[in-house]
Scaffold this motif. Structure first.
Motif, PDB file in Angstrom:
ATOM      1  N   LEU A  68       0.887  -1.156   0.000  1.00  9.36           N
ATOM      2  CA  LEU A  68       0.000   0.000   0.000  1.00  9.36           C
ATOM      3  C   LEU A  68       0.927   1.207   0.000  1.00  9.36           C
ATOM      4  CD1 LEU A  68      -2.879   1.191   0.302  1.00  9.36           C
ATOM      5  CD2 LEU A  68      -2.551   1.045   2.783  1.00  9.36           C
ATOM      6  N   GLY A  69       1.302   1.664  -1.195  1.00  6.47           N
ATOM      7  CA  GLY A  69       2.372   2.644  -1.286  1.00  6.47           C
ATOM      8  C   GLY A  69       3.671   1.990  -0.853  1.00  6.47           C
ATOM      9  N   GLU A  70       4.307   2.529   0.212  1.00 12.57           N
ATOM     10  CA  GLU A  70       5.531   1.941   0.757  1.00 12.57           C
ATOM     11  C   GLU A  70       5.243   0.934   1.871  1.00 12.57           C
ATOM     12  OE1 GLU A  70       8.627   2.578  -0.449  1.00 12.57           O
ATOM     13  OE2 GLU A  70       7.557   3.698  -1.997  1.00 12.57           O
ATOM     14  N   GLN A  71       3.997   0.819   2.262  1.00  6.80           N
ATOM     15  CA  GLN A  71       3.614  -0.053   3.375  1.00  6.80           C
ATOM     16  C   GLN A  71       3.458  -1.492   2.910  1.00  6.80           C
ATOM     17  OE1 GLN A  71       2.667   0.965   6.803  1.00  6.80           O
ATOM     18  NE2 GLN A  71       2.853  -1.251   7.069  1.00  6.80           N
ATOM     19  N   LEU A  72       4.088  -2.420   3.647  1.00 11.29           N
ATOM     20  CA  LEU A  72       3.953  -3.842   3.348  1.00 11.29           C
ATOM     21  C   LEU A  72       2.888  -4.443   4.253  1.00 11.29           C
ATOM     22  CD1 LEU A  72       7.746  -4.828   3.146  1.00 11.29           C
ATOM     23  CD2 LEU A  72       6.202  -4.303   1.252  1.00 11.29           C
ATOM     24  N   LEU A  73       2.038  -5.283   3.697  1.00  9.60           N
ATOM     25  CA  LEU A  73       0.963  -5.937   4.452  1.00  9.60           C
ATOM     26  C   LEU A  73       0.911  -7.412   4.079  1.00  9.60           C
ATOM     27  CD1 LEU A  73      -1.895  -3.324   3.847  1.00  9.60           C
ATOM     28  CD2 LEU A  73      -0.522  -3.556   5.927  1.00  9.60           C
ATOM     29  N   VAL A  74       0.441  -8.224   5.022  1.00 10.95           N
ATOM     30  CA  VAL A  74       0.214  -9.644   4.756  1.00 10.95           C
ATOM     31  C   VAL A  74      -1.239  -9.957   5.068  1.00 10.95           C
ATOM     32  CG1 VAL A  74       0.864 -12.011   5.314  1.00 10.95           C
ATOM     33  CG2 VAL A  74       2.603 -10.223   5.334  1.00 10.95           C
ATOM     34  N   MET A  75      -1.873 -10.679   4.152  1.00 16.74           N
ATOM     35  CA  MET A  75      -3.273 -11.070   4.295  1.00 16.74           C
ATOM     36  C   MET A  75      -3.336 -12.597   4.320  1.00 16.74           C
ATOM     37  SD  MET A  75      -6.448  -9.865   1.837  1.00 16.74           S
ATOM     38  CE  MET A  75      -5.747 -10.558   0.342  1.00 16.74           C
ATOM     39  N   ARG A  76      -4.132 -13.162   5.224  1.00 11.92           N
ATOM     40  CA  ARG A  76      -4.313 -14.616   5.316  1.00 11.92           C
ATOM     41  C   ARG A  76      -5.722 -14.944   4.846  1.00 11.92           C
ATOM     42  NH1 ARG A  76      -2.365 -18.237   9.534  1.00 11.92           N
ATOM     43  NH2 ARG A  76      -1.867 -16.413  10.796  1.00 11.92           N
ATOM     44  N   VAL A  77      -5.840 -15.767   3.802  1.00 12.03           N
ATOM     45  CA  VAL A  77      -7.162 -16.067   3.239  1.00 12.03           C
ATOM     46  C   VAL A  77      -7.271 -17.561   2.954  1.00 12.03           C
ATOM     47  CG1 VAL A  77      -7.365 -13.773   2.196  1.00 12.03           C
ATOM     48  CG2 VAL A  77      -6.386 -15.648   0.853  1.00 12.03           C
ATOM     49  N   PRO A  78      -8.511 -18.079   2.877  1.00 14.97           N
ATOM     50  CA  PRO A  78      -8.700 -19.466   2.438  1.00 14.97           C
ATOM     51  C   PRO A  78      -8.272 -19.602   0.974  1.00 14.97           C
ATOM     52  CG  PRO A  78     -10.683 -18.565   3.468  1.00 14.97           C
ATOM     53  CD  PRO A  78      -9.769 -17.419   3.224  1.00 14.97           C
ATOM     54  N   PRO A  79      -8.001 -20.824   0.513  1.00 13.56           N
ATOM     55  CA  PRO A  79      -7.646 -21.019  -0.901  1.00 13.56           C
ATOM     56  C   PRO A  79      -8.728 -20.458  -1.818  1.00 13.56           C
ATOM     57  CG  PRO A  79      -7.216 -23.016   0.356  1.00 13.56           C
ATOM     58  CD  PRO A  79      -7.944 -22.082   1.282  1.00 13.56           C
ATOM     59  N   GLN A  80      -8.318 -19.619  -2.755  1.00 20.94           N
ATOM     60  CA  GLN A  80      -9.259 -18.979  -3.676  1.00 20.94           C
ATOM     61  C   GLN A  80      -8.492 -18.362  -4.832  1.00 20.94           C
ATOM     62  OE1 GLN A  80     -10.534 -14.866  -2.015  1.00 20.94           O
ATOM     63  NE2 GLN A  80     -10.046 -16.106  -0.200  1.00 20.94           N
ATOM     64  N   ALA A  81      -9.233 -17.987  -5.865  1.00 13.94           N
ATOM     65  CA  ALA A  81      -8.619 -17.314  -7.014  1.00 13.94           C
ATOM     66  C   ALA A  81      -8.269 -15.880  -6.633  1.00 13.94           C
ATOM     67  CB  ALA A  81      -9.585 -17.331  -8.199  1.00 13.94           C
TER      68      ALA A  81
END
Length: 354
Positions: A313-326
């Motif tokens: 997000l611009g210079e911001q790093l993020l991690v998202m945890r999601v179920p298997p999906q497209a």
């Protein structure tokens, strides 16, 4: 069994280094308490002071109702399990289990009964005549646990007992330790740097950093309501995402001018804050999601039952945890929804929870 009480226990070395700063907490009779933190945080020093292997600089340590600051380790009614197993290589499993009892002059009938019971409980009955070199790492650690069990001590102290095992063995022996505690109901103090061990084993957890206790609570209370940014970042894998900015109107204005829509308590409006978001509380936005922002997919890590999505997000790093999906391919945009009920707000100066 016995409770363990620490009142303002400090450890300062001769060079002036403060290893433990004013530790105060109580391990209840029959409780499994975990001490967790990064390397060098003082957790093993604290355990060794309970064991009597390190002198206490100041403060009071009680086991049961007895002050034990100046009591020798052998007289504290404790049993210790080390990460190195510390088995005698020339002795069989039976001899390793019985050795400490023989030194204390127990009758042979008592020794035989305790060894038999411990071996049965730990699944070692068929291995009593084996030497340690003929056993796997997990089996050796069970022997080390059995050697502590046969002493029938009031308190068990475990110093990173699984650190020498591979991931699969760590899981199985961790399960065995939890089952053992349920069966015996013994007071246990368990040291680890592994937050998964801490979360899955501890009835309560003491989180330490740089010799200072950060928070003491149940595993889920620590995860859901961390007292400060250190606890928030240390517990949880992947770690909590943190956004820095000023709360204005209906969102967070970041330093680069981006506005992230989110709901925040009215009392925090106009304040500079750090906003913590667990990876599972970021999700691809659905059609009706209004509290969302546009991120860029930088990497996708499928790990079987879930996917870790690395975003910028611009210079911001993020991690998202999601179920298997497209998901969009790497390099493309992804609209991300925030779960506002699960946001954490911290003061950017003190890093304490707001």
């Amino acid at each position: 069994m016995a409770k363990v009480q620490l009142e303002n226990v400090r450890k300062v070395y001769e060079n002036g280094q403060v290893a433990v700063q004013g530790a105060t907490f109580e391990v209840a009779d029959g409780e499994l308490m975990v001490l967790v933190g990064p390397s060098g945080c003082g957790k093993s020093t604290l355990l060794r002071m309970i064991a009597g292997l390190e002198d206490i600089t100041s403060g009071t340590l009680r086991i049961g109702d007895k002050v034990v600051n100046d009591v020798a380790p052998k007289d504290r009614d404790i049993a210790m399990v080390f990460q190195s197993y510390a088995l005698y290589p020339h002795m069989t499993v039976r001899e390793n289990l019985a050795f400490g009892l023989k030194l204390r002059g127990h009758p042979q009938a008592v020794i035989d009964e305790r060894v038999r019971n411990a071996a049965q409980l730990l699944g070692l009955s068929d291995m009593l005549d084996k030497l340690p070199k003929a056993m796997s790492g997990g089996q050796r650690q069970r022997v080390a646990l059995g050697r502590a069990m046969v002493r029938e001590s009031a308190v068990f102290l475990l110093d990173e007992p699984l650190s020498n095992l591979d991931a699969k063995l760590r899981h199985s022996v961790r399960t065995e330790i939890a089952q053992l505690h349920r069966k015996l109901g013994t007071t246990m103090v368990y040291v680890t740097h592994d937050q998964v061990e801490a979360m899955t084993l501890g009835q309560r957890i003491v989180v330490l950093n740089a010799g200072v206790i950060q928070q003491i609570d149940t595993p889920m209370a620590l995860y859901e309501r961390p007292a400060n940014l250190f606890v928030a970042g240390f517990l949880g894998s992947p770690a909590m995402n943190v956004l820095r900015g000023t709360l204005q109107g209906d969102g967070l204005r970041m330093a680069d001018g981006r506005q992230i829509p989110l709901s925040a308590p009215q009392a925090l409006q106009g304040r500079d804050v750090l906003v913590g978001i667990r990876p599972e509380h970021l999700q691809p936005a659905a059609a009706g999601d209004t509290v969302a922002f546009e991120g860029k997919v930088e990497g996708i890590e499928p790990v079987g039952n879930e996917i870790f999505v690395n975003l910028t997000l611009g210079e911001q790093l993020l991690v998202m945890r999601v179920p298997p999906q497209a998901l969009p391919p790497v390099g493309e945009g992804l609209k991300v929804a925030l779960h506002g009920a699960h946001l954490h707000f911290f003061d950017p100066q003190t890093e304490l929870r707001l």
